[in-house]
Design a protein around this motif. Sequence first.
Motif, short mmCIF file in Angstrom:
data_model
loop_
_atom_site.label_atom_id
_atom_site.label_comp_id
_atom_site.label_asym_id
_atom_site.label_seq_id
_atom_site.Cartn_x
_atom_site.Cartn_y
_atom_site.Cartn_z
N GLY A 176 0.80 -1.22 0.00
CA GLY A 176 0.00 0.00 0.00
C GLY A 176 0.83 1.26 0.00
O GLY A 176 0.55 2.21 -0.74
N GLY B 223 -1.15 -3.67 -2.46
CA GLY B 223 -1.78 -3.27 -1.20
C GLY B 223 -3.25 -3.56 -1.08
O GLY B 223 -3.82 -3.42 0.00
N GLU B 224 -3.91 -3.97 -2.14
CA GLU B 224 -5.34 -4.27 -2.11
C GLU B 224 -5.62 -5.54 -2.89
O GLU B 224 -5.21 -5.67 -4.03
CB GLU B 224 -6.16 -3.11 -2.70
CG GLU B 224 -6.11 -1.82 -1.89
CD GLU B 224 -7.02 -0.76 -2.46
OE1 GLU B 224 -7.99 -1.14 -3.16
OE2 GLU B 224 -6.76 0.43 -2.23
#
Length: 327
Positions: free
Chosen positions: A206, A273-274
């Motif tokens: 992220g 990050g996702e």
Amino acid sequence: MSVPTAVAAKPEISLRRGVRLRDYGIVIALLAIVVALSVSTDTFFSSANAINVLDQCAVVGLLAAGATVCILAGVFDLTASASLALSSIIGVQVVRLTSVTLGFVTAVLVGAAIGWITGMIVVRSGVNSFIATLATSIIYRGLAVILTSGAIVYPLATQTDAFAVFTTGSIFGLTWATMVFAVVVIVIGVIVAYTTFGRRLYAVGGNIEAARLSGIRVGSVQVSAYVISGVCSALAGLILCSRAGSAQSTMATGIELTAIAAAVIGGTSILGGEGAIWRGVVGAFLLTLIGNGFNLLGWNTTYQQVVQGALILFAVTVDRLLRKRSR
């Protein structure tokens, strides 16, 4: 409710809808394909086809899980197919000298070692992971050619039956390839979702600088991601070897791009990050079902690549739009 409160609530509601779309849009797409194929063909819901789909998804699914872990950490792994080939070749050579069990264990350890080497190269060199892993994949593929002299490597004739273990039935007719795929994905999914390492993985992907400033050993996290990817590649290679009864330097060429595509189509953000392991697995199932549907319907498989490319473009575009709306 006052007007300012209502206005402030709208972006929050919009953001929640965007998150739900990113989380479950791929599931809706998968169900839509399942319904379409079940209506269009008489054999889609047969047990034989279901077992075949699960078995075919095992290789891409394992690689997609490894690719997802790396993308979550903010890096790419283009060495997956080369690592798959190299670890498989070494594994088969050890099988010939010792036993099938020891050879398979060696292949997994080699996959982990290759992942560690790749991670160290990326972290220590500071070169963009896309370029660094592209270069190292060429090196690994070259080593595979050197080890085999360009020839196909087979187990001994007396080892053929044991070597084909991943193609044999297990529980409810499912092959060992499917069982290994399920167990590995569940283990990785739990690690990523519920452990400190998983939280650090998301933090590094992220915002790498914020993660570093907070005391997270960024390099160690990214190297660990490559090790996981290497293990997944080795297991995928063993499944392919078991099916073919051999290993060669050219096996699975380009499949790493399919794995990354599965992760992205599943909703894992290309920027890191996702995402989640289950999304990559669903993406792999989606690609597998597309191929299965083309075969069942008798369509020209040439157009399958067009559909897959369109899905990747659509997934990346949606991810970009949702990120833009969440700012």
